[in-house]
Design a protein around this motif. Structure first.
Motif, PDB file in Angstrom:
ATOM      1  N   ASN A   1     -32.692  33.452   8.378  1.00 28.99           N
ATOM      2  CA  ASN A   1     -33.406  34.315   9.324  1.00 28.99           C
ATOM      3  C   ASN A   1     -34.896  33.998   9.375  1.00 28.99           C
ATOM      4  OD1 ASN A   1     -31.154  36.077  10.109  1.00 28.99           O
ATOM      5  ND2 ASN A   1     -31.203  36.727   7.971  1.00 28.99           N
ATOM      6  N   MET A   2     -35.242  32.760   9.116  1.00 33.75           N
ATOM      7  CA  MET A   2     -36.638  32.375   9.017  1.00 33.75           C
ATOM      8  C   MET A   2     -37.252  32.216  10.410  1.00 33.75           C
ATOM      9  SD  MET A   2     -38.218  29.224   6.870  1.00 33.75           S
ATOM     10  CE  MET A   2     -39.981  28.967   6.733  1.00 33.75           C
ATOM     11  N   GLU A   3     -38.258  33.049  10.705  1.00 34.52           N
ATOM     12  CA  GLU A   3     -38.885  33.030  12.023  1.00 34.52           C
ATOM     13  C   GLU A   3     -39.551  31.685  12.317  1.00 34.52           C
ATOM     14  OE1 GLU A   3     -38.950  35.167  14.511  1.00 34.52           O
ATOM     15  OE2 GLU A   3     -37.646  36.606  13.489  1.00 34.52           O
ATOM     16  N   ALA A   4     -40.113  31.051  11.269  1.00 34.64           N
ATOM     17  CA  ALA A   4     -40.850  29.807  11.475  1.00 34.64           C
ATOM     18  C   ALA A   4     -39.960  28.664  11.940  1.00 34.64           C
ATOM     19  CB  ALA A   4     -41.568  29.415  10.180  1.00 34.64           C
ATOM     20  N   LEU A   5     -38.647  28.758  11.748  1.00 40.51           N
ATOM     21  CA  LEU A   5     -37.730  27.693  12.157  1.00 40.51           C
ATOM     22  C   LEU A   5     -37.218  27.890  13.580  1.00 40.51           C
ATOM     23  CD1 LEU A   5     -35.533  27.151   8.960  1.00 40.51           C
ATOM     24  CD2 LEU A   5     -37.485  25.813   9.735  1.00 40.51           C
ATOM     25  N   LYS A   6     -37.303  29.104  14.086  1.00 40.31           N
ATOM     26  CA  LYS A   6     -36.740  29.394  15.411  1.00 40.31           C
ATOM     27  C   LYS A   6     -37.532  28.671  16.496  1.00 40.31           C
ATOM     28  CE  LYS A   6     -34.827  33.847  13.984  1.00 40.31           C
ATOM     29  NZ  LYS A   6     -34.846  35.318  14.158  1.00 40.31           N
ATOM     30  N   GLY A   7     -36.773  27.932  17.316  1.00 42.01           N
ATOM     31  CA  GLY A   7     -37.394  27.191  18.411  1.00 42.01           C
ATOM     32  C   GLY A   7     -37.991  25.862  17.994  1.00 42.01           C
ATOM     33  N   GLN A   8     -37.914  25.489  16.708  1.00 42.55           N
ATOM     34  CA  GLN A   8     -38.477  24.236  16.213  1.00 42.55           C
ATOM     35  C   GLN A   8     -37.411  23.139  16.245  1.00 42.55           C
ATOM     36  OE1 GLN A   8     -41.762  23.810  15.324  1.00 42.55           O
ATOM     37  NE2 GLN A   8     -42.048  25.917  16.026  1.00 42.55           N
ATOM     38  N   SER A   9     -37.778  21.976  16.726  1.00 46.14           N
ATOM     39  CA  SER A   9     -36.833  20.854  16.813  1.00 46.14           C
ATOM     40  C   SER A   9     -37.075  19.860  15.683  1.00 46.14           C
ATOM     41  CB  SER A   9     -36.973  20.159  18.165  1.00 46.14           C
ATOM     42  OG  SER A   9     -38.280  19.618  18.318  1.00 46.14           O
ATOM     43  N   PHE A  10     -36.021  19.086  15.386  1.00 48.64           N
ATOM     44  CA  PHE A  10     -36.133  18.034  14.365  1.00 48.64           C
ATOM     45  C   PHE A  10     -35.020  17.024  14.611  1.00 48.64           C
ATOM     46  CE2 PHE A  10     -35.071  16.369  10.063  1.00 48.64           C
ATOM     47  CZ  PHE A  10     -36.253  15.661   9.855  1.00 48.64           C
ATOM     48  N   LEU A  11     -35.426  15.783  14.884  1.00 46.84           N
ATOM     49  CA  LEU A  11     -34.470  14.725  15.224  1.00 46.84           C
ATOM     50  C   LEU A  11     -33.598  15.194  16.388  1.00 46.84           C
ATOM     51  CD1 LEU A  11     -33.578  13.478  11.602  1.00 46.84           C
ATOM     52  CD2 LEU A  11     -35.278  12.571  13.201  1.00 46.84           C
TER      53      LEU A  11
END
Length: 914
Positions: free
Chosen positions: A124-134
């Protein structure tokens, strides 16, 4: 506690995961790499446990192989109870019990608490939401790389399972079928559990499996440790080159790059460190290593002492220093809840997990663990109480307002030398007097427990007094007029907005031109100084004038500092009611009776003065009208439950490490909640000003002052109206667009501006004098543009030079009766102690201080300038019953004329003022 299991067992692991994530994110600014870094850290930390698990599993395999021929014959020859009795007898003869078979599952059991911790943190980490990687588009959601009809296929969980199976196949080569089934079965279980989980969590577990695969390959090598050390050396060299020559994200703070290089380079010496520790445990500390009972006694006393000091003593000391500040947060009532929550976190960190690790390893590791905890406790005690340091004000969100800098080199060196001496002393005690050391640690535990309980009782008592004597206003009360004005007589209003910053004023008006109409007739006194960087000594001069500046108070010995403070808060209303025909209303007087939530009973002895607490009164109504706005009463509680432990750790840490523990205004939080704290109470008061103001005063003339703290703490708000929203999407356009302090200042001026427009509409503007002022500035480097030529070495007081660029530069805006015209700037030298003369002007001739009988005058400013107090003094509890301010002579400064010219700032007190 809400959840004992979660707080004691899982929470310490969650903290390790969070700090690891933040560490990698600060270096690489990439959430995907940060998750991979977390997986690497967890794998390295678990490696010793995996080694133990592998040893136990190998012992189990050898034992089963040894017993198998005989057990097979028993199972063939006997059935039922006879078989059970024969097997039981055979196991006893070989010192074996069937429960020992659980040792083969230890490798899997290790993963469970780490999985739960990672799941609770990453899922449920807000900082990861909407973040892309590879190929992952959103790390806060399943990867959903493609779809078959309406069914989305998540590739990452499938890849994770495949890697897990490959790693298991390599690991179980030559093992029994049941072990292979166990490994493959768990791989499928994790596939089911994580298939629809956020990609960030699945990425973490996938990397765990990759690192596990690498680990299993290493196990098959002849010299895995040498190969591992060679790879480590190569990685360290590459990282050092990268940090020294290419990495520039931390170039503005050189010591961080140096520290990172030192940390990486130290890994090259691991073989020598291991040898040194082996010698230490096997030779020097052999008396403890050989005495099982004594060793465990020292260990448990040391771990318990660390738990009590970190989790009970230091948090209770902090909370007891300002109980009101932590009271009634998110429905928890007495703030002892946060103390006990921190204590149970420390039970997990210092007792549960160390005890588990202690019994997993042999006596040499147990000895070293005992030594480490003993040294940690002794050094923590030294640092917490002997090397306290001076880091300025900490706000309600447990954030140092001005950050933390390194202390002087001499103090740092003394601290380091003292720590080395204490460590050497602990080693000598463990070698020659281990029983004496055990007794010392036991006494320390008893002292910590007693001291902690005393503090807890103090908190209970202060909370009870707070509820009985001050109490909180009914947050469910309906709106009603609190400020009564007259349309025919004279109204004088002083609005004190705590820590409002003068440097923002012009930018706010430029960004919102409608304010020029709202602030019709105002004068902006830009060249204005305050007398202290904090409210406890900055507010009295504002409310009480020049007789209550810090230096003038220092010359008095007839009243305590607290009594003088209360006098200053009552001076203006008493003069207006006793020396002119005015009624008076005062609200939320700063630190009234030296209570963080003002004790407005100080006005009870004066019938014509009505004292009120309004700051917390309008939360419920505001939230009811604006359910979409930011309003999360649990956020502050979340911060306190997490960061009280970090504050304790900060106090116990060597002074050289403290800037790293509190770095970039955070305690290594993954989400910078301190910059986005909710404040409905402070905002709502200004928002509802038109609704709590009427024009039906029973008195012809009225004096009002009230204090609002909206500008005190930084918070990003939605521009251009600067309102609190759940997710800020729009920032301002000026030069301070990225400064959260600018946002709250803009919000305050906009809300007050709407109230001023309301007064104009209601024809109660011309007969009203209005003064908007702050007790001090500070909290941001916003004044650098105005002080760009400000370079005076004499002002570099213990690393606090920047304070002269913001903390002593308050807001002062004044509108007189019948005054009109566009906002104008006046550069005459002013201080916020001029508020009295601006308020009394042409109303009260020759006003007299009713407490001292002295005439109210500003001759001191013209004679001496402003004699400013600079040390960080803010905690009223530390000044109880004191008559004198605890400041050294070199901590006083004098400024006169233009405050923006450094030549006008002089260290010391002018002879004319003495």
């Amino acid at each position: 506690m809400e959840n004992f299991f979660s707080t004691v067992i899982i929470y310490p692991l969650t903290q390790i995961i969070e700090v690891s994530y933040v560490f990698f994110y600060r270096f690489f600014k990439n959430p995907g790499i940060s998750v991979i870094g977390v997986s690497l850290v967890v794998t390295l930390l678990c490696l010793p446990l995996y080694i133990v698990a592998e040893r136990w599993q190998q012992i189990q395999r050898n034992t089963e192989a040894k017993l198998k021929p005989r057990t097979d014959k028993i199972k063939q020859a006997f059935k039922g109870d006879e078989q059970y009795m024969m097997l039981n007898t055979y196991y006893k003869q070989n010192h074996y019990h069937p429960l020992m078979a659980l040792r083969s599952s230890f490798g899997l059991l290790i993963q469970i608490p780490f999985f739960i911790a990672a799941y609770s943190f990453l899922s449920n980490m807000e900082a990861l939401k909407g973040q892309s990687f590879l190929f992952i588009k959103d790390m806060g959601a399943p990867d959903r790389l493609f779809a078959i009809g309406s069914f989305y296929v998540n590739i990452l969980p499938i890849a994770m399972t495949a890697i897990n199976i490959i790693a298991g196949a390599i690991y179980t080569k030559g093992f029994a079928v049941k072990e292979k089934v166990q490994i493959y079965g768990m791989a499928l279980v994790f596939l089911v559990l994580l298939y629809n989980s956020p990609s960030g969590l699945v990425l973490y577990w996938t990397m765990n499996n990759i690192f596990s695969l690498i680990k299993n390959i290493f196990y098959k090598l002849k010299n895995p440790l040498k190969v591992l050390y060679g790879i480590l050396c190569a990685v360290v060299i590459v990282m050092d080159i990268y940090l020294i020559f290419f990495f520039n994200k931390l170039s503005r703070i050189v010591y961080l790059r140096i520290a990172a290089v030192i940390c990486f380079t130290s890994l090259l010496f691991i073989p020598f460190i291991v040898k040194a520790f082996n010698h230490l445990a096997g030779k020097i500390l052999k008396p403890v290593e050989d005495d099982k009972k004594l060793r465990f006694g020292i260990f448990i006393f040391a771990s318990t002492g660390c738990c009590l000091l970190t989790g009970l003593v230091l948090p209770s000391l902090l909370v007891s220093s300002s109980v009101q500040e932590f009271a009634d947060i998110a429905g928890y009532g007495c703030p002892n809840f946060f103390v006990w929550n921190t204590f149970f976190q420390c039970v997990g960190l210092f007792i549960f997990w160390p005890v588990c690790i202690y019994f997993l390893f042999h006596k040499k590791i147990q000895t070293l663990l005992t030594l480490f905890l003993s040294c940690f406790l002794v050094c923590a005690l030294l640092n917490a109480f002997a090397f306290v340091g001076n880091y300025g004000t900490m706000n309600q969100w447990l954030v140092f307002i001005s950050g933390v800098r390194f202390d002087k080199a001499g103090v740092l060196l003394l601290n380091i030398v003292t720590i080395f001496i204490l460590v050497a002393a602990v080693i000598l005690l463990m070698k020659f007097f281990p029983k004496f050391l055990s007794s010392i640690l036991l006494v320390a535990c008893l002292a910590f427990f007693t001291f902690g309980i005393v503090n807890v009782n103090t908190i209970n008592k202060k909370y009870t007094d707070y509820k009985n004597n001050i109490g909180l206003q009914n947050t469910h009360s309906t709106l009603k007029p609190e400020f009564h004005l007259s349309k025919t007589g004279k109204n004088v209003i002083v609005i004190m907005i705590d820590r409002a910053m003068s440097a923002f004023v012009e930018s706010v008006f430029e960004e919102s031109p409608e304010l020029y109409n709202n602030y019709d007739g105002f004068t902006f006194y830009k060249n204005c100084a305050s007398y202290h960087g904090h409210t406890i000594f900055g507010a009295p001069s504002l409310f009480g004038g020049y007789e209550y500046t810090p230096w003038e108070r220092e010359k008095r010995n007839d009243k305590t500092l607290k009594e003088q403070h209360n006098e200053s808060l009552l001076l203006m209303p008493r003069v207006f009611t006793e020396q002119a025909d005015f009624s008076a209303t005062i609200a939320d007087s700063s630190w009234a009776d030296w209570s963080w939530i003002p004790n407005m009973h100080i006005a009870d002895d004066y019938p014509k003065i009505e004292g009120k607490n309004l700051n917390t009164k309008y939360n419920f109504e505001f939230e009811k009208r604006h359910p979409d706005l930011k309003s999360n009463p649990n956020l502050l509680a979340k911060v306190l439950k997490r960061d009280l432990f970090w504050v304790s750790l900060f106090r116990q840490a060597p002074m050289v490490l403290r800037p790293f523990i509190f770095y970039d205004a955070t305690w290594w939080n993954s989400e910078n909640v301190e910059k986005n704290s909710p404040f409905p109470g402070q905002y709502a008061e200004l928002y509802f000003l038109p609704e709590i103001t009427d024009f039906n005063s029973k008195s012809e003339n009225n004096f009002i002052y009230f204090v609002n703290e909206l500008t005190h703490d930084a918070c990003k708000l939605e521009a251009p109206d600067y309102v609190p929203v759940k997710n800020v999407t729009s920032s301002g356009k000026g030069k301070f667009a990225d400064d959260a302090y600018y946002d709250v200042n803009a919000a305050a001026f906009l809300r007050i501006g709407k109230w001023l427009k309301y007064l104009q509409t209601e024809n109660c503007y011309n007969n009203t004098r209005i003064i908007i002022v702050s007790d001090h500035g500070g909290g941001s480097a916003v004044d650098k543009a105005e002080f760009e030529d400000f370079d005076n070495p004499v002002l570099d007081v213990p690393g606090r030079k920047d304070h002269f660029k913001d903390h002593y530069h308050p807001v002062l805006l004044v509108k007189d009766f019948n005054s009109h015209g566009k906002l104008k700037t006046d550069m005459n030298f002013m201080t916020n102690a001029d508020v009295l003369f601006l308020a009394f002007k042409d109303i009260i001739k020759n006003p007299v201080n009713p407490f001292t009988g002295n005439p109210v005058t500003d001759k001191i400013k013209h004679r001496d300038g402003a004699v400013i107090l600079t040390p960080f003094i803010w905690n009223a509890d530390q000044l109880i019953d004191m008559y004198s301010i605890p400041a050294k002579e070199n901590e006083w400064y004098t400024v006169k004329d233009n405050i923006f010219e450094s030549k006008n700032w002089v260290q010391g007190i002018p002879e004319s003022a003495k």
